[in-house]
Write an enzyme that holds these catalytic residues in place. Sequence first.
Site, PDB file in Angstrom:
ATOM      1  CG  ASP A  10       7.961  30.664  38.835  1.00  0.00           C
ATOM      2  OD1 ASP A  10       7.796  29.605  38.431  1.00  0.00           O
ATOM      3  OD2 ASP A  10       7.053  30.993  39.559  1.00  0.00           O
ATOM      4  CG  HIS A 241       2.240  22.653  42.593  1.00  0.00           C
ATOM      5  ND1 HIS A 241       1.006  22.259  42.669  1.00  0.00           N
ATOM      6  CD2 HIS A 241       2.483  22.938  43.789  1.00  0.00           C
ATOM      7  CE1 HIS A 241       0.467  22.483  43.658  1.00  0.00           C
ATOM      8  NE2 HIS A 241       1.555  23.002  44.606  1.00  0.00           N
TER       9      HIS A 241
HETATM   10  C1  BDR Z   1       2.835  26.967  41.118  1.00  0.00           C
HETATM   11  O1  BDR Z   1       3.097  28.199  41.698  1.00  0.00           O
HETATM   12  C2  BDR Z   1       4.446  28.175  41.987  1.00  0.00           C
HETATM   13  O2  BDR Z   1       4.724  28.477  43.502  1.00  0.00           O
HETATM   14  C3  BDR Z   1       5.026  26.672  41.479  1.00  0.00           C
HETATM   15  O3  BDR Z   1       6.425  26.776  41.284  1.00  0.00           O
HETATM   16  C4  BDR Z   1       4.035  26.291  40.685  1.00  0.00           C
HETATM   17  O4  BDR Z   1       4.353  26.706  39.166  1.00  0.00           O
HETATM   18  C5  BDR Z   1       1.784  26.171  41.846  1.00  0.00           C
HETATM   19  O5  BDR Z   1       0.684  26.760  42.138  1.00  0.00           O
HETATM   20 CA    CA Z   2       6.778  27.564  39.014  1.00  0.00          CA
END
Ligand code: BDR
Ligand code: CA
Length: 315
Positions: A10, A241
Amino acid sequence: MSKKVIIDTDPGVDDAMAILLALKSPEIELVGLTTIYGNVYTDLATQNALRLVELTGRPDIPVAHGAESPLLAPLGPAADFVHGWDGLGNINLPPPQGRAVDRPAAQFIVETVMAYPGEITLVPIGPLTNLALALALEPRIADHVAEVVVMGGAATVNGNVTPAAEANIINDPHAADMVFTAAWPVTMVGLDVTMQIIMTDDYMLALKTSGSPMAEFIYTISRFYRDFHYDTHGLAGMHTHDPSAIAYVLDPTLFTTVRGPLRVVTEGIAAGQTLLDRRQNWRQPNAWTGQPMVNVCLGADAERLLALYRERITA
Ligand code: BDR
Ligand code: CA
């Protein structure tokens, strides 16, 4: 031999950072990007995925448009306060030239896994709807993937949306429970590790001044995301992340893991919680009994991971 990887994404600033790491790593052959809502709605996720493959000179990599809403839960708002209104830090990139392939993400995943039995690693770094739909479409993919590496969840720490839930899981908890209980090898790279790995302001400045256009691009798109971290967490830097899931694919020894059945709470105030059963030989049967073991990352060598990221992106 390189690993064939599909990233379900995403994009998203840290998604972009993860995709670029995959593209710069010879151990990975990126065979497709499949898109999902989350940080942005799915239309924009598809546009951004196309922008990223074009900007990096890889327009040959197919992009498949994914689900536009969760299986059962209501569609939540896009996370523009984290990633910017364009998902890429408000940098106003021009529209992409190319288009998504003519079949939906779930079908693309099924066809690719079945075409290369035992070879495809799925790396979902957004909500898990496309993977759940792919499983429903063709349950045999569970026997034919090499591995599934999920960025999402939190086994031993609080969530980042609610105290119970991390963003990718709360966005579609029913899909996440399907993915964690399917009989395929799953690793969870969750907040337990991704919040231990910090790209500090100094680290990012070193990327910016490295002379690598890709590193400079990463610096540029991540300013808004960095400010979100500062405002929310008081952090002069960013959590790592989505790139951590790619780092796991590159080198699992960067992480320490535990194994156990893992279920996702789908309703109520703890919806989206990833609950790992770490008890051994528990007698009374329950909803975890007999479920497949999930490999859950609990520790990370942050220094080594960040060095790997810098080395690849600046090369
Ligand atoms: C996840 O949430 C999204 O905002 C980031 O892209 C990552 O995949 C982290 O909690
Ligand atoms: Ca993500």
